[in-house]
Design a protein around this motif. Sequence first.
Motif, PDB file in Angstrom:
ATOM      1  N   LYS A 379       0.853  -1.183   0.000  1.00  0.00           N
ATOM      2  CA  LYS A 379       0.000   0.000   0.000  1.00  0.00           C
ATOM      3  C   LYS A 379       0.891   1.236   0.000  1.00  0.00           C
ATOM      4  CE  LYS A 379      -3.833   2.429   0.697  1.00  0.00           C
ATOM      5  NZ  LYS A 379      -4.987   2.483  -0.212  1.00  0.00           N
ATOM      6  N   THR A 380       0.678   2.123  -0.980  1.00  0.00           N
ATOM      7  CA  THR A 380       1.473   3.349  -1.050  1.00  0.00           C
ATOM      8  C   THR A 380       0.800   4.423  -0.193  1.00  0.00           C
ATOM      9  OG1 THR A 380       2.251   2.817  -3.270  1.00  0.00           O
ATOM     10  CG2 THR A 380       2.412   5.120  -2.566  1.00  0.00           C
ATOM     11  N   VAL A 381       1.589   4.975   0.757  1.00  0.00           N
ATOM     12  CA  VAL A 381       1.084   5.988   1.688  1.00  0.00           C
ATOM     13  C   VAL A 381       2.127   7.082   1.815  1.00  0.00           C
ATOM     14  CG1 VAL A 381       0.180   6.449   4.001  1.00  0.00           C
ATOM     15  CG2 VAL A 381      -0.104   4.180   2.981  1.00  0.00           C
ATOM     16  N   GLY A 382       1.732   8.331   1.488  1.00  0.00           N
ATOM     17  CA  GLY A 382       2.645   9.458   1.640  1.00  0.00           C
ATOM     18  C   GLY A 382       3.956   9.281   0.900  1.00  0.00           C
ATOM     19  N   GLY A 383       3.893   8.685  -0.272  1.00  0.00           N
ATOM     20  CA  GLY A 383       5.106   8.486  -1.056  1.00  0.00           C
ATOM     21  C   GLY A 383       5.931   7.294  -0.620  1.00  0.00           C
ATOM     22  N   THR A 384       5.495   6.535   0.375  1.00  0.00           N
ATOM     23  CA  THR A 384       6.217   5.336   0.827  1.00  0.00           C
ATOM     24  C   THR A 384       5.372   4.107   0.539  1.00  0.00           C
ATOM     25  OG1 THR A 384       5.300   5.352   3.063  1.00  0.00           O
ATOM     26  CG2 THR A 384       7.295   6.651   2.681  1.00  0.00           C
ATOM     27  N   LYS A 385       6.015   2.982   0.291  1.00  0.00           N
ATOM     28  CA  LYS A 385       5.310   1.731   0.017  1.00  0.00           C
ATOM     29  C   LYS A 385       5.349   0.874   1.279  1.00  0.00           C
ATOM     30  CE  LYS A 385       5.501   0.106  -4.087  1.00  0.00           C
ATOM     31  NZ  LYS A 385       5.930  -0.510  -5.373  1.00  0.00           N
ATOM     32  N   GLN A 386       4.188   0.703   1.881  1.00  0.00           N
ATOM     33  CA  GLN A 386       4.059  -0.077   3.105  1.00  0.00           C
ATOM     34  C   GLN A 386       3.631  -1.501   2.772  1.00  0.00           C
ATOM     35  OE1 GLN A 386       4.998   1.335   6.019  1.00  0.00           O
ATOM     36  NE2 GLN A 386       5.433   3.192   4.820  1.00  0.00           N
ATOM     37  N   LEU A 387       4.071  -2.457   3.606  1.00  0.00           N
ATOM     38  CA  LEU A 387       3.755  -3.863   3.382  1.00  0.00           C
ATOM     39  C   LEU A 387       2.836  -4.353   4.503  1.00  0.00           C
ATOM     40  CD1 LEU A 387       4.320  -6.355   1.594  1.00  0.00           C
ATOM     41  CD2 LEU A 387       6.181  -6.935   3.164  1.00  0.00           C
ATOM     42  N   ILE A 388       1.624  -4.734   4.115  1.00  0.00           N
ATOM     43  CA  ILE A 388       0.667  -5.305   5.060  1.00  0.00           C
ATOM     44  C   ILE A 388       0.847  -6.821   5.045  1.00  0.00           C
ATOM     45  CG2 ILE A 388      -1.782  -5.538   5.646  1.00  0.00           C
ATOM     46  CD1 ILE A 388      -2.260  -3.006   3.898  1.00  0.00           C
ATOM     47  N   ILE A 389       1.111  -7.397   6.217  1.00  0.00           N
ATOM     48  CA  ILE A 389       1.303  -8.847   6.328  1.00  0.00           C
ATOM     49  C   ILE A 389       0.319  -9.374   7.368  1.00  0.00           C
ATOM     50  CG2 ILE A 389       2.882 -10.707   6.960  1.00  0.00           C
ATOM     51  CD1 ILE A 389       5.167  -9.075   5.937  1.00  0.00           C
ATOM     52  N   GLY A 390      -0.408 -10.417   7.011  1.00  0.00           N
ATOM     53  CA  GLY A 390      -1.387 -10.967   7.938  1.00  0.00           C
ATOM     54  C   GLY A 390      -1.699 -12.413   7.651  1.00  0.00           C
ATOM     55  N   ALA A 391      -2.621 -12.953   8.441  1.00  0.00           N
ATOM     56  CA  ALA A 391      -3.005 -14.352   8.277  1.00  0.00           C
ATOM     57  C   ALA A 391      -4.442 -14.540   8.748  1.00  0.00           C
ATOM     58  CB  ALA A 391      -2.063 -15.255   9.068  1.00  0.00           C
ATOM     59  N   VAL A 392      -5.138 -15.417   8.057  1.00  0.00           N
ATOM     60  CA  VAL A 392      -6.463 -15.872   8.479  1.00  0.00           C
ATOM     61  C   VAL A 392      -6.413 -17.399   8.492  1.00  0.00           C
ATOM     62  CG1 VAL A 392      -8.927 -15.971   7.924  1.00  0.00           C
ATOM     63  CG2 VAL A 392      -7.649 -13.851   7.561  1.00  0.00           C
ATOM     64  N   PHE A 393      -6.578 -17.995   9.676  1.00  0.00           N
ATOM     65  CA  PHE A 393      -6.453 -19.444   9.839  1.00  0.00           C
ATOM     66  C   PHE A 393      -7.734 -20.024  10.435  1.00  0.00           C
ATOM     67  CE2 PHE A 393      -1.519 -19.831  10.411  1.00  0.00           C
ATOM     68  CZ  PHE A 393      -1.343 -19.395   9.112  1.00  0.00           C
ATOM     69  N   GLY A 394      -7.903 -21.330  10.171  1.00  0.00           N
ATOM     70  CA  GLY A 394      -8.975 -22.084  10.826  1.00  0.00           C
ATOM     71  C   GLY A 394     -10.367 -21.750  10.339  1.00  0.00           C
ATOM     72  N   GLN A 395     -10.523 -21.562   9.032  1.00  0.00           N
ATOM     73  CA  GLN A 395     -11.844 -21.268   8.474  1.00  0.00           C
ATOM     74  C   GLN A 395     -12.469 -22.564   7.925  1.00  0.00           C
ATOM     75  OE1 GLN A 395     -12.997 -18.003   8.899  1.00  0.00           O
ATOM     76  NE2 GLN A 395     -11.116 -18.109  10.115  1.00  0.00           N
ATOM     77  N   HIS A 396     -13.646 -22.900   8.450  1.00  0.00           N
ATOM     78  CA  HIS A 396     -14.269 -24.172   8.080  1.00  0.00           C
ATOM     79  C   HIS A 396     -15.554 -23.999   7.268  1.00  0.00           C
ATOM     80  CE1 HIS A 396     -11.580 -26.767  10.431  1.00  0.00           C
ATOM     81  NE2 HIS A 396     -11.531 -25.743  11.281  1.00  0.00           N
ATOM     82  N   LYS A 397     -15.958 -22.798   6.991  1.00  0.00           N
ATOM     83  CA  LYS A 397     -17.133 -22.577   6.158  1.00  0.00           C
ATOM     84  C   LYS A 397     -16.761 -22.866   4.702  1.00  0.00           C
ATOM     85  CE  LYS A 397     -20.369 -18.983   4.716  1.00  0.00           C
ATOM     86  NZ  LYS A 397     -20.754 -17.549   4.834  1.00  0.00           N
ATOM     87  N   PRO A 398     -17.527 -23.756   4.008  1.00  0.00           N
ATOM     88  CA  PRO A 398     -17.194 -24.085   2.614  1.00  0.00           C
ATOM     89  C   PRO A 398     -17.407 -22.870   1.696  1.00  0.00           C
ATOM     90  CG  PRO A 398     -18.644 -25.719   3.601  1.00  0.00           C
ATOM     91  CD  PRO A 398     -18.635 -24.552   4.524  1.00  0.00           C
ATOM     92  N   SER A 399     -16.624 -22.830   0.672  1.00  0.00           N
ATOM     93  CA  SER A 399     -15.374 -23.543   0.497  1.00  0.00           C
ATOM     94  C   SER A 399     -14.323 -22.919   1.413  1.00  0.00           C
ATOM     95  CB  SER A 399     -14.965 -23.454  -0.964  1.00  0.00           C
ATOM     96  OG  SER A 399     -13.622 -23.403  -1.171  1.00  0.00           O
ATOM     97  N   VAL A 400     -13.576 -23.755   2.111  1.00  0.00           N
ATOM     98  CA  VAL A 400     -12.707 -23.260   3.182  1.00  0.00           C
ATOM     99  C   VAL A 400     -11.645 -22.283   2.664  1.00  0.00           C
ATOM    100  CG1 VAL A 400     -13.099 -25.237   4.694  1.00  0.00           C
ATOM    101  CG2 VAL A 400     -11.241 -25.315   2.995  1.00  0.00           C
ATOM    102  N   ILE A 401     -11.063 -22.559   1.511  1.00  0.00           N
ATOM    103  CA  ILE A 401     -10.057 -21.650   0.964  1.00  0.00           C
ATOM    104  C   ILE A 401     -10.713 -20.354   0.517  1.00  0.00           C
ATOM    105  CG2 ILE A 401      -8.537 -21.272  -1.023  1.00  0.00           C
ATOM    106  CD1 ILE A 401      -7.168 -22.776   1.137  1.00  0.00           C
ATOM    107  N   ASP A 402     -11.876 -20.434  -0.084  1.00  0.00           N
ATOM    108  CA  ASP A 402     -12.556 -19.204  -0.501  1.00  0.00           C
ATOM    109  C   ASP A 402     -12.931 -18.337   0.701  1.00  0.00           C
ATOM    110  OD1 ASP A 402     -12.319 -19.974  -3.112  1.00  0.00           O
ATOM    111  OD2 ASP A 402     -14.374 -20.760  -3.287  1.00  0.00           O
ATOM    112  N   THR A 403     -13.329 -18.977   1.801  1.00  0.00           N
ATOM    113  CA  THR A 403     -13.682 -18.222   3.008  1.00  0.00           C
ATOM    114  C   THR A 403     -12.466 -17.508   3.565  1.00  0.00           C
ATOM    115  OG1 THR A 403     -15.445 -19.797   3.533  1.00  0.00           O
ATOM    116  CG2 THR A 403     -14.650 -18.394   5.318  1.00  0.00           C
TER     117      THR A 403
END
Length: 516
Positions: A379-403
């Motif tokens: 994400k570019t903010v104020g002329g700088t490129k920031q890196l958003i890093i995250g995770a979403v784990f343990g999703q069981h609603k089908p389709s699990v990868i799509d969720t």
Amino acid sequence: MGKSPDKSERTESSGETAAKPGTSPSEPLGPEPGADGERTSEFVPLKPLDGPPKPPVREPVGEEAPAPAPDQPPPAQDARREQPPLDLLAQLTNAPAPPGTVARTVRRRLRIWTPLVALLALVFVTVQALRPLPNPKLALTGTTRYTFQGARPELPWPIEGQAVVDIDGLGRMGSYGDMSPLPIGSVAKVMTAYLVLKDHPLKEAEAGPDITVDQKAEDDYTNGVPEKESVVEVRKGQQISEREAIEAIMLPSANNVARLLARWDAGSEQEFIKKMNSAAAELGMTKTQYTDASGLLESTVSTAEDQVKLAERAMADPVFRAIVKMPSYDSTTTSGGSTVETAKKQSNFNKLVPLYGVVGIKTGSTTKAGGNLLFAAEKTVGGTKQLIIGAVFGQHKPSVIDTATQYSKELILAAGEQLKVETAVRKGQVVGTVDDGLGGSTPIAAAGDMAVVGWPGATVTLDIDDNGKGVPHQAQAGTRIGSLTAGAGTGRVAVPVTLNADLTEPSFGSKLLRLG
């Protein structure tokens, strides 16, 4: 008729010696006191010739000599020698020391100690003056933190499992769920790729060494197809480059190639698993346990929080980062051949790439693990490129990868909207000093405005460094001396700092008085 000689003449001429009354017959007669002839003298040594020295004896002469008693012989010559004139010798050689006083004692001690003290002082001054000066250091004296005003944002968290959002180098924006270990599926391949590139680093455009496909990798492909396991076609004896092997495990999530890489790197899969767990411990992944290189086994467990730590480290490798942002790659190991014309396209299972600024990194799913996605977006903010890093784990609603993918997308967009830029330091603001190590300091100021990136409630840490060049002992005002920094990693921003006054060497007095 001639005159006859008198009695004394006869005695002398006949060789007899007439004794005077009161003298010893054995002693020769000397001239009478007061007689006209010369006085005879006798040498009396101050010490006996065969013994310790004795004082000389002053022998009475003339009328001063007492006459011995008629019935007592005169003292022997040796006896007279043993009685020295003590009063005279005491005056000449044995005069007693004057009585001691405080003033006399002080003067005597000053005469003894003053030269020694002066010499020691000279040595001390010389050593202090010639000792090398300590290296000057930069010290931050202003605020060390900048906090954005406002309440922390509410992000669109999933309704189950775990989730984390970090801004690389700036900190955590938020998290959701109980961070207990759970199966992570093919997300485990992030550690596999990280270790292989760490042990066998590549340049950005380099393919790396070729790896010979063994029978086990071919068998894993053959058996994996009917089992609907994630595999890529390979045949025994084929050559696959290190780079393509990493592309195979990170995009189409090839389990058989992940195990092939483990054997190639460590000699056996078990030895490679040991390295995976050792690396996890070094990175502070305290709730992570690897039992295989592909993540197929449900005993390989971790948390969203631990995997974000790994992702931040892995994304620092430009080759890893370039691979995981690819939507697809061309395989050279398919049955069609190994040339570009017959290569088979292998797509990235992360469907967010390259949308919404997403640049990776890995999906993973099993029946027990549900759907998992470890993601990164720019994400570019104020002329700088920031890196958003995250995770979403343990999703069981089908389709699990799509969720998992849908929640990840919402978190990425919401986090990007919360990022903003503010001025933490103004140009000319004094932010620190140069410490000369001997008590002296020279102020330093920011050479420009410092704009920092953050979000409401976030705190950014400020620091100062010399850019690895060291600080001089002398420099003029206005000289660039280092940088003021905020954040770390991709979120790091910096502005130069300059001397606000002339920097001079420590004074002679400071050199003299230093103790360290």
